[in-house]
Structures are given as C-alpha cells and as structure tokens.
Design an enzyme around this catalytic site. Structure first.
Site, mmCIF file in Angstrom:
data_model
loop_
_atom_site.group_PDB
_atom_site.id
_atom_site.type_symbol
_atom_site.label_atom_id
_atom_site.label_comp_id
_atom_site.label_asym_id
_atom_site.label_seq_id
_atom_site.Cartn_x
_atom_site.Cartn_y
_atom_site.Cartn_z
ATOM 1 N N PHE A 196 -0.565 -0.489 2.066
ATOM 2 C CA PHE A 196 0.378 0.054 1.065
ATOM 3 C C PHE A 196 0.775 -1.023 0.043
ATOM 4 C CE2 PHE A 196 5.233 0.608 0.838
ATOM 5 C CZ PHE A 196 5.190 1.283 -0.365
ATOM 6 N N TYR A 254 9.209 -7.474 16.299
ATOM 7 C CA TYR A 254 8.621 -7.585 14.963
ATOM 8 C C TYR A 254 9.407 -8.591 14.101
ATOM 9 C CZ TYR A 254 7.849 -6.102 10.095
ATOM 10 O OH TYR A 254 7.613 -6.074 8.737
ATOM 11 N N VAL A 299 10.569 6.058 5.746
ATOM 12 C CA VAL A 299 11.403 7.254 5.663
ATOM 13 C C VAL A 299 11.163 8.066 4.381
ATOM 14 C CG1 VAL A 299 13.428 5.987 4.802
ATOM 15 C CG2 VAL A 299 13.770 8.142 5.966
ATOM 16 N N GLY A 311 19.670 0.487 19.296
ATOM 17 C CA GLY A 311 19.490 -0.822 18.659
ATOM 18 C C GLY A 311 19.245 -0.748 17.164
HETATM 19 P P1 NAD Z 1 0.552 -1.520 5.795
HETATM 20 O O1 NAD Z 1 0.367 -1.174 7.232
HETATM 21 O O2 NAD Z 1 0.264 -0.477 4.783
HETATM 22 O O3 NAD Z 1 -0.263 -2.826 5.438
HETATM 23 C C1 NAD Z 1 -0.673 -3.773 6.384
HETATM 24 C C2 NAD Z 1 -2.152 -4.005 6.190
HETATM 25 O O4 NAD Z 1 -2.562 -4.997 7.136
HETATM 26 C C3 NAD Z 1 -3.003 -2.757 6.447
HETATM 27 O O5 NAD Z 1 -3.953 -2.613 5.431
HETATM 28 C C4 NAD Z 1 -3.667 -3.046 7.782
HETATM 29 O O6 NAD Z 1 -4.921 -2.400 7.923
HETATM 30 C C5 NAD Z 1 -3.765 -4.559 7.762
HETATM 31 N N1 NAD Z 1 -3.818 -5.153 9.090
HETATM 32 C C6 NAD Z 1 -3.041 -4.860 10.165
HETATM 33 N N2 NAD Z 1 -3.395 -5.605 11.219
HETATM 34 C C7 NAD Z 1 -4.417 -6.400 10.809
HETATM 35 C C8 NAD Z 1 -5.213 -7.384 11.443
HETATM 36 N N3 NAD Z 1 -5.052 -7.683 12.738
HETATM 37 N N4 NAD Z 1 -6.182 -7.988 10.723
HETATM 38 C C9 NAD Z 1 -6.394 -7.670 9.409
HETATM 39 N N5 NAD Z 1 -5.666 -6.745 8.775
HETATM 40 C C10 NAD Z 1 -4.689 -6.105 9.449
HETATM 41 O O7 NAD Z 1 2.079 -2.019 5.677
HETATM 42 P P2 NAD Z 1 2.907 -2.461 4.403
HETATM 43 O O8 NAD Z 1 4.158 -1.663 4.411
HETATM 44 O O9 NAD Z 1 2.056 -2.470 3.183
HETATM 45 O O10 NAD Z 1 3.292 -3.948 4.801
HETATM 46 C C11 NAD Z 1 2.714 -5.097 4.173
HETATM 47 C C12 NAD Z 1 3.501 -6.309 4.608
HETATM 48 O O11 NAD Z 1 4.857 -6.207 4.175
HETATM 49 C C13 NAD Z 1 3.561 -6.498 6.129
HETATM 50 O O12 NAD Z 1 3.429 -7.867 6.401
HETATM 51 C C14 NAD Z 1 4.950 -6.014 6.499
HETATM 52 O O13 NAD Z 1 5.426 -6.659 7.655
HETATM 53 C C15 NAD Z 1 5.731 -6.414 5.267
HETATM 54 N N6 NAD Z 1 6.942 -5.625 5.032
HETATM 55 C C16 NAD Z 1 6.878 -4.314 4.718
HETATM 56 C C17 NAD Z 1 8.056 -3.614 4.451
HETATM 57 C C18 NAD Z 1 8.048 -2.163 4.063
HETATM 58 O O14 NAD Z 1 9.133 -1.637 3.782
HETATM 59 N N7 NAD Z 1 6.927 -1.476 4.000
HETATM 60 C C19 NAD Z 1 9.290 -4.262 4.533
HETATM 61 C C20 NAD Z 1 9.319 -5.611 4.870
HETATM 62 C C21 NAD Z 1 8.141 -6.296 5.092
#
Ligand code: NAD
Length: 330
Positions: A11, A162, A205, A288
């Site tokens: 995303f 996490y 959400v 939690g």
């Molecule tokens: P997402 O799941 O859409 O993106 C994560 C990506 O990482 C996916 O493309 C997935 O295929 C890839 N991935 C997962 N495990 C992997 C692995 N072992 N090896 C290689 N690729 C792997 O989630 P997102 O919401 O786009 O999150 C991106 C980053 O932002 C993450 O690090 C997440 O912790 C952080 N984050 C997101 C939010 C949010 O609100 N969405 C908030 C705070 C932090």
C-alpha cells in the site's frame, strides 16, 4: 539516486515508488508479495520477489543493483497477528531489517529511511482533560501515560509485539548511525489510509468501512467508537519519504495530521460519501486497544519542511472514488 524500496508492492510502498518515479529517480523494489501486488507497481519498475529474511537473496539484489539509498517499508504489520506469532514477526521485522542494515553499511548507502509507527511505538497517551487529575496531594497515582499529542520525545511504550519490533529496529538504526555513520530518517507514521490499502494492514479501518459500505454490507464498530486516531492520507506520507530522502538530515519524525478523529466521526463521513444508510453493529473493544493516539508533527514541519496537506474529508473522498473504480474493474 538509485533507490531500493522494500515492500514497494504494498500500500504505502507503491505510492512512494510512484512519487520517486515522478521525480525521475531510478527505483527497484524488493517484495515477497505477501500482501503486496505486482499490479500496484508501474510496469517499468523492476521487482525482485525476495523475502527480507533471505540474506543471500538480498545480497544478490544489492550486488546486481547497487542501490544508493533504501526506503524500508516491508514489514508484517498486523497487531493481533504479532501477538499470535511473535517469532515470525521478529524474524521479518527485526532480523529482516538487520539484513538490510548490514548491506546498507557494506555498500556505503547514503540514506536509510525506515517506516516506523506512531500508533504502536508510543502506546497509550493521556487525553488533555485528564491532566487535571495530576498532582493531587497525597494521591497514589499509577505511572501516568505521557500527554497527547505524542512528540518524538514522548517515551515509547509499545503494548504489542509489532510495536516492540519497530522500536527495536529504531534502536538498531541509531546504533548503525553511531557506529558506522549511517545517515537515516525514521518516520513514525500515524494511521495511514488511501487507495490500494489492504483491509488487514495496521490501520485498515477506512478500507474496511468503505469496502463494506460500497457493497451495502453490514458494518461494525469496535467498542463505542469513541477511540481517537490520527488519520493521514497516503500521498502525504509518500511525500514525507521523498523529502526525507532528499535532505541530509538524520533523525526521527512523526508523520500525521496532528488532529484526533474518533471512529464514529470517521464512520459518519464515509457513510455520507458512499450514500450508506444502514446503522453499524458493535463488537467488543479488543483487549489492550489504545484509546487515543495522535501525533505532534511540528518537528517534521521545521526540519523536513513537511506537513500533511490533504484534509480528512478530501482524503476519504479520493479513497472512496478509487474503491468505486477498483470494484467496477474487479
Ligand atoms: P502493506 O502490507 O501494504 O505493505 C508491506 C509490504 O511488505 C507488502 O508489499 C508485503 O508484501 C511486503 N512484505 C511483507 N513481508 C515481507 C517480507 N518478509 N519480505 C519482503 N517483503 C515483505 O502495509 P503498509 O500499510 O503499506 O505498510 C508499509 C509500512 O508502513 C510497514 O512497515 C508498516 O509497518 C508501516 N506502517 C503502516 C501504517 C499504516 O497505517 N498502514 C502505520 C504505521 C506504520
């Protein structure tokens, strides 16, 4: 500057990739496609289907591509899942990050950007009104959570695996900076929403409500819906990454709107935008779950020249339009 985006098919990562392409930056993506999709990426962006737990696979990628900067988004980001499977979460989120840090050190990369989380790293905060109970003479108060909004100096108090994973990575990154001079920017995102969000992610959400409302399905609010979050639009988050890459700053920055929104308000805005008339059901509040969290982002304003530009109603409108289009072409 050739930039490796890990998790670039996900995303947030896919929005960062598009922003980098707009600035004519050369981009390569590493993603195991666990939640990410090839179709999230422009055709001309090379995708290495590699798991960040695979040290040799990442080493091959670095040898072939020699990236000069790394934007590290790949992670497993589901709080509930992190409690059920702490080992896999630590392997992906901590060991995977260490694999990258070792390569970034060996290849002398000029920048490491890390996607951290304000929502899960800070833990519980204290609402402004609760401050009034502070300092009552003779009262035996439990250790008080830090006041909201969280600043980068608020003490991190993760409540789940996490959040602990992400905080641990932050410590390692700081050590690589101290020991090897690695320039880094840690971005602590608030609750990110927008097109291409997966419903199972950290803060899905908006995706969950808008998907169900557009399909005229039943909707459920957990708890009383009074829980407050800082919802930031994904384009703003991608732009923060671009600014973080460009400057020569090292540091940790909150990335949010600075404004709390409760889930009931979010629900009403989305119901209005989708024309949804049904009443929500209610589910028990997950044990939690943090009651309120939002971020003070003035440090990013001063030092990165970044602030959120898309207000909540406009961001939700864009997200709903995208979801309608995606449903029509599915
Ligand atoms: P997402 O799941 O859409 O993106 C994560 C990506 O990482 C996916 O493309 C997935 O295929 C890839 N991935 C997962 N495990 C992997 C692995 N072992 N090896 C290689 N690729 C792997 O989630 P997102 O919401 O786009 O999150 C991106 C980053 O932002 C993450 O690090 C997440 O912790 C952080 N984050 C997101 C939010 C949010 O609100 N969405 C908030 C705070 C932090």
């Amino acid at each position: 500057m050739k930039t490796l985006v890990t998790g670039g098919a996900g995303f947030i990562g896919s929005h960062i990739v598009r922003w980098l392409r707009k600035t004519n930056c050369e981009v390569v993506v590493a993603d195991n496609l666990r939640t990410g999709k090839r179709t999230n990426l422009p055709d001309n962006v090379p995708l290495y289907e590699v798991d960040i737990r695979d040290q040799a696979g990442l080493a091959d990628l670095f040898a072939a591509e020699r990236p000069q900067a790394v934007v590290h988004q790949a992670a497993m980001a589901n709080v509930r899942e992190s409690m059920e499977d702490p080992i896999t979460y630590a392997e992906v989120n901590i060991i995977g990050t260490l694999h990258l840090l070792e390569l970034v050190k060996d290849y002398n990369c000029s920048k490491f950007i890390f996607a951290s989380t304000g929502g899960a790293v800070y833990g519980e905060g204290r609402l402004p009104i609760e401050s009034a109970t502070e300092g009552v003479r003779g009262a035996r108060l439990a250790p008080s959570p830090p006041p909201l909004p969280f600043t980068e100096d608020s003490p991190p108090q993760p409540k789940d695996n996490y959040g602990a994973n992400k905080l641990s990575c932050e410590h390692y990154i700081e050590l690589y900076h101290q020991n090897y001079g690695l320039p880094y920017v840690i971005l602590r995102y608030a609750n990110v929403y927008g097109p291409r969000q997966d419903v199972n992610g950290e803060a899905g959400v908006v995706a969950i409500f808008s998907g169900a409302m557009l399909a005229d399905q039943a909707t459920f609010i957990t708890g009383d819906g009074g829980q407050q979050r800082d919802f930031v639009y994904v384009d703003d988050v991608a732009r923060a990454n671009i600014l973080a890459l460009k400057g020569d700053l090292t540091g940790t920055y909150n990335v949010g709107t600075g404004l709390p929104t409760d889930v009931n308000t979010l629900y009403r805005l989305l119901a209005d935008l989708t024309g949804y008339g049904r009443k929500p059901g209610h589910l028990p509040r997950p044990t939690g779950e943090v009651r309120a969290t939002w971020l003070d982002c003035s440090k990013a304003g001063k030092e990165l020249g970044w602030e959120a530009e898309v207000d909540l109603r406009e961001g939700l409108r864009r997200t709903v339009e995208w979801a309608k289009m995606a449903a029509a072409t599915a």
